[in-house]
Write a protein that holds these residues in place. Structure first.
Motif, PDB file in Angstrom:
ATOM      1  N   SER A 142      46.516  28.285  43.060  1.00 32.83           N
ATOM      2  CA  SER A 142      45.144  27.819  43.219  1.00 32.83           C
ATOM      3  C   SER A 142      44.506  28.571  44.370  1.00 32.83           C
ATOM      4  N   LEU A 143      43.255  28.995  44.156  1.00 36.95           N
ATOM      5  CA  LEU A 143      42.486  29.691  45.185  1.00 36.95           C
ATOM      6  C   LEU A 143      41.346  28.804  45.649  1.00 36.95           C
TER       7      LEU A 143
ATOM      8  N   PRO B  62      44.865  37.283  48.014  1.00 37.71           N
ATOM      9  CA  PRO B  62      45.933  37.969  47.272  1.00 37.71           C
ATOM     10  C   PRO B  62      45.859  39.486  47.390  1.00 37.71           C
ATOM     11  N   TRP B  63      44.650  40.050  47.352  1.00 37.93           N
ATOM     12  CA  TRP B  63      44.517  41.509  47.426  1.00 37.93           C
ATOM     13  C   TRP B  63      44.736  42.045  48.843  1.00 37.93           C
ATOM     14  N   ALA B  64      44.861  41.121  49.814  1.00 38.24           N
ATOM     15  CA  ALA B  64      45.188  41.549  51.176  1.00 38.24           C
ATOM     16  C   ALA B  64      46.685  41.457  51.441  1.00 38.24           C
TER      17      ALA B  64
ATOM     18  N   LEU C  80      49.114  41.328  49.019  1.00 36.17           N
ATOM     19  CA  LEU C  80      49.866  42.037  47.981  1.00 36.17           C
ATOM     20  C   LEU C  80      49.187  43.384  47.737  1.00 36.17           C
ATOM     21  N   PRO C  81      49.700  44.475  48.335  1.00 33.79           N
ATOM     22  CA  PRO C  81      49.014  45.773  48.263  1.00 33.79           C
ATOM     23  C   PRO C  81      48.703  46.227  46.843  1.00 33.79           C
ATOM     24  N   TRP C  82      49.550  45.895  45.882  1.00 32.77           N
ATOM     25  CA  TRP C  82      49.305  46.375  44.517  1.00 32.77           C
ATOM     26  C   TRP C  82      48.147  45.642  43.837  1.00 32.77           C
ATOM     27  N   LEU C  83      47.643  44.592  44.473  1.00 36.09           N
ATOM     28  CA  LEU C  83      46.447  43.913  43.957  1.00 36.09           C
ATOM     29  C   LEU C  83      45.164  44.376  44.645  1.00 36.09           C
ATOM     30  N   ASP C  84      45.306  45.277  45.647  1.00 38.60           N
ATOM     31  CA  ASP C  84      44.104  45.744  46.351  1.00 38.60           C
ATOM     32  C   ASP C  84      43.411  46.807  45.510  1.00 38.60           C
ATOM     33  N   ASN C  85      42.776  46.331  44.470  1.00 39.82           N
ATOM     34  CA  ASN C  85      42.070  47.196  43.544  1.00 39.82           C
ATOM     35  C   ASN C  85      40.686  46.606  43.310  1.00 39.82           C
TER      36      ASN C  85
ATOM     37  N   ALA D 291      38.792  46.317  40.848  1.00 42.20           N
ATOM     38  CA  ALA D 291      38.592  45.517  39.641  1.00 42.20           C
ATOM     39  C   ALA D 291      39.172  44.120  39.785  1.00 42.20           C
ATOM     40  N   VAL D 292      40.272  43.973  40.532  1.00 43.92           N
ATOM     41  CA  VAL D 292      40.865  42.652  40.729  1.00 43.92           C
ATOM     42  C   VAL D 292      39.894  41.747  41.476  1.00 43.92           C
ATOM     43  N   GLU D 293      39.395  42.223  42.609  1.00 43.99           N
ATOM     44  CA  GLU D 293      38.466  41.402  43.366  1.00 43.99           C
ATOM     45  C   GLU D 293      37.163  41.202  42.604  1.00 43.99           C
ATOM     46  N   ASP D 294      36.811  42.156  41.762  1.00 42.91           N
ATOM     47  CA  ASP D 294      35.596  42.006  40.976  1.00 42.91           C
ATOM     48  C   ASP D 294      35.724  40.839  40.000  1.00 42.91           C
ATOM     49  N   HIS D 295      36.921  40.650  39.435  1.00 41.39           N
ATOM     50  CA  HIS D 295      37.124  39.495  38.554  1.00 41.39           C
ATOM     51  C   HIS D 295      37.007  38.193  39.334  1.00 41.39           C
ATOM     52  N   TYR D 296      37.507  38.181  40.563  1.00 40.33           N
ATOM     53  CA  TYR D 296      37.339  36.989  41.405  1.00 40.33           C
ATOM     54  C   TYR D 296      35.850  36.714  41.636  1.00 40.33           C
ATOM     55  N   ARG D 297      35.081  37.753  41.950  1.00 35.64           N
ATOM     56  CA  ARG D 297      33.645  37.574  42.178  1.00 35.64           C
ATOM     57  C   ARG D 297      32.969  37.039  40.912  1.00 35.64           C
TER      58      ARG D 297
END
Length: 711
Positions: free
Chosen positions: A202-203, A232-234, A236-241, A243-249
């Motif tokens: 949960s976020l 998570p993107w901070a 877990l380096p492999w999530l620092d992309n 597009a990942v944060e864009d889906h969160y937004r």
């Protein structure tokens, strides 16, 4: 409500007064996001005061909105109307800049907050992308009612002597608290999660992990304690992309379910499913054998640092690029860059410098360390200063600590000004034109990714600054020409208090065909004229000079004859441009004003008791169309204490507002300024125009007050 406002404002709690009002509007309208803006004392900028529904970092680019900006909330305040955008497509069509930066599915409404004729701010509301493209009557009522209540709170606080002013950062309201389950429900929920395949986490609304089960931690290849409380993107380096944060937004702004697939190095694909609501985002993580339709390749990246995530950096970079396309002058460019760059990179001081006559010149600065300007302003380009060296070489310099700067430049006396700094060249077509100085109050590592990003931003700034300097040069030339075509000063005429204003449009060359004139005829008579030549260029300005000269030469004749003579001259010249004009003959002994119009907006007449009306004049054709046109004359009393307001249409015209309504509103402002001298009244009416109209046309204003004997 007013008693509560007085009690709270007396404690000096400021924007806390507005928390419950904003939360109430969100509840009543069903909106997911609310942004309440307050108008600055100079009536030129909207400041974000209260934010609800999204974390503060997502609103960073929108914390300061110029009233002239093409943004929904600015238009709502300026035009005093509710603006509704029911889809992303409609947002993109009408407001391309915010649509470019926020390419998510949501509906948006923006409404003004005002009391009477006083604009106080604006409210922006977002609804989930699943909302109907139409605003329901119940929702519209709730928006209008909520804005009215907020306006009343602000008015009451101001009248109590404690006006609510926005802080340096907006207040971010906490999301609603979820219902607490009883012990039996909690055990059942825990068992439910354990039975589900894959992992669950949960976020919070701000993206931080507030819960993660063991299955999710195993899939992520991390310990739960290392992920909890982090982005998570901070962590877990492999999530620092991006597009990942864009889906969160997309999930947190549009409140819609979204899914994506990511490769966890070296070879494991994971599918993420996001389920948002007002309290946070539930995430399901399941292994998948092959990439989904929205693949997100994720190369390994360095561990976390002070550099903004790549998605955050791109978000601010895109917003800056879109914003700079609308900047005109140098001041606009610097202010907009500071608005975006400083909060995104936690910069404490920003200074922009260019070269002039072999020396550095500070074009603009923002921040808390004015000593930087003292050090560099006026320094020779040959001096041993980092700003000069960067400008001359075109090579950026980064100093993670003050000790690094002192070793490179022992004479740089900046110990009390910076703890770390970056000096970036502003390069256009391969030639350095200036320097950008960024100063920090703490040491900073300046990792390679951040250095590249800051250098790119400096490139954007340089190109915008180069265009702005060219605009400024043309604008200064235009203003000089305009100033020489308009009266240098109005003549002093016994018995009259007069004032005039001219404001060029905010777009174009800053030169146009608006003109005014006041002419002394004899001891008991004077004449006034105002007009508007079609167009906003040098041709319009040149013709304006000819029209003004023709009117001046005919002054003293009856108004109909003055306009007829000027009309014949223009039709003979055949300039291809038309002109409106209003001519007034003032009989100071007889206390009358005789006037004729050639298609010009009607003047305002204010009686000594304050009663004000828009005069109804016999119509006359624009000058320069038909040489045989006639211009009927009308006569009105102008008793001692009475006043006339002559103006061009730029003072009242606004998209979607009927001319009669705008003129009546201007008359109301003129009436309210009964006890002010004409200079003060002119300032009042110009402030009204800057708020109410978009500033795309020139404004000329001439005020004439017939003094009483005691005056």
């Amino acid at each position: 409500m007013q008693d509560h406002a007085a009690a709270v404002s007396a404690t000096g709690s400021g924007t806390e007064l507005l928390d419950s009002a904003v939360a109430h509007v969100v509840h009543e309208t069903g909106a997911s996001v609310a942004m309440l803006y307050l108008l600055s004392p100079d009536d030129a900028t909207l400041h974000l005061a209260v934010l609800a529904g999204v974390p503060g970092q997502l609103a960073t680019p929108w914390t300061r909105v110029p009233l002239s900006a093409p943004i929904p909330v600015a238009d709502a305040v300026r035009l005093r109307c509710l603006i509704w955008l029911g889809s992303q497509e409609e947002l993109a069509r009408r407001y391309p800049r915010p649509a470019l930066v926020l390419p998510y599915q949501f509906a948006l409404g923006a409404a003004p907050v005002h009391t009477g004729s006083t604009a106080r701010g604006g409210l922006t509301l977002l609804w989930p992308g699943s909302h109907s493209p139409h605003l329901a009557p119940r929702e519209r009522e709730a928006v209008v009612r909520g804005c009215h209540g907020i306006g009343m709170l602000l008015e009451q606080a101001e009248s109590s002597g404690y006006p609510v002013l926005p802080g340096t950062q907006p207040r971010v309201l906490s999301p609603p608290e979820p219902d607490l389950p009883d012990p039996a429900e909690a055990r059942a929920a825990a068992e439910f999660i354990r039975r589900l395949p894959g992992g669950s986490c949960s976020l919070a609304i701000d993206g931080t992990v507030v819960f993660i089960n063991d299955a999710a931690a195993r899939l992520l290849g991390a310990h739960a304690e290392d992920v909890l409380g982090t982005l998570p993107w901070a962590s877990l380096p492999w999530l620092d992309n991006p597009a990942v944060e864009d889906h969160y937004r997309a999930a947190v702004i549009g409140r819609q379910q979204t899914s994506f697939t990511v490769l966890r190095p070296p070879d494991r694909w994971l599918a993420f499913h996001l389920f948002p609501n007002d309290t946070g985002i539930s995430v399901r993580i399941v292994p998948t054998s092959r990439p989904g339709p929205q693949n997100v390749p994720a190369p390994a990246l360095p561990t976390s640092s002070s550099v903004p995530s790549r998605a955050t950096a791109l978000y601010h970079l895109m917003h800056l690029a879109a914003t700079l396309t609308e900047a005109v002058g140098t001041r606009d460019v610097i202010e907009l860059t500071a608005d975006q760059l400083m909060p995104a990179f936690r910069v404490q001081t920003l200074v922009v410098m260019t070269s002039a006559e072999g020396r550095l010149r500070v074009e603009g600065a923002r921040g808390s360390r004015p000593a930087l300007m003292e050090q560099f302003d006026g320094a020779p380009l040959t001096s041993a200063t980092p700003a000069a060296q960067v400008l001359m070489t075109g090579i950026p310099d980064f100093y993670p600590t003050f000790a690094d700067l002192e070793r490179a430049y022992p004479s740089a006396d900046l110990r009390d000004a910076v703890a770390a700094c970056a000096f970036l060249p502003l390069i256009v077509s391969g030639h350095p034109v200036g320097s950008l100085v960024l100063a920090y109050d703490r040491p900073r590592s300046f990792e390679p990714e951040e250095r590249a990003l800051l250098t790119s931003i400096a490139g954007l700034l340089a190109q915008a600054l180069d265009r702005a300097r060219l605009y400024d040069t043309k604008d200064r030339l235009a203003h000089s020409l305009q100033a020489h075509l308009l009266p240098q000063m109005l003549p002093a005429i016994t018995g009259l208090d007069v004032a005039a204003r001219y404001l060029p449009s905010t777009r174009g060359m800053g030169i146009g065909g608006d003109f005014y004139d006041l002419i002394r005829l004899d001891g008991t008579a004077a004449a006034a004229a105002i007009g508007d030549v079609q167009g906003h260029n040098e041709n319009a300005a040149a013709l304006m000079g000819q029209v003004r000269t023709a009117v001046h030469a005919s002054a003293g004749a009856p108004p109909d004859e003055v306009l007829a003579r000027t009309n014949r001259l223009l039709t003979d010249l055949d300039p291809g441009l038309f002109t409106s004009c209003l001519y007034v003959h003032l009989d100071l002994a007889g206390h009358t004003a005789r006037m004729a119009t050639a298609g010009h907006p009607p003047p305002l007449l204010r009686q000594p008791d304050g009663q004000t009306e828009v005069l109804d004049l016999p119509p006359g054709l624009l000058l320069g169309i038909d040489p045989a046109s006639r211009y009927p004359t009308a006569e009105f009393p102008l008793p001692p204490g009475g006043a006339l307001a002559l103006y061009t249409d730029g003072l009242v015209e606004a998209p979607g507002v009927a001319f009669d309504d705008a003129a009546a509103d201007l008359a109301a402002h003129f009436a309210l300024a009964l006890d002010q001298d004409m200079e003060s009244v002119a300032d009042t009416l110009v402030r009204y125009a800057k708020r109410a109209t978009p500033g795309t046309d020139d404004i000329a204003l001439l005020l004439i007050n017939a003094l009483r004997e005691e005056d």
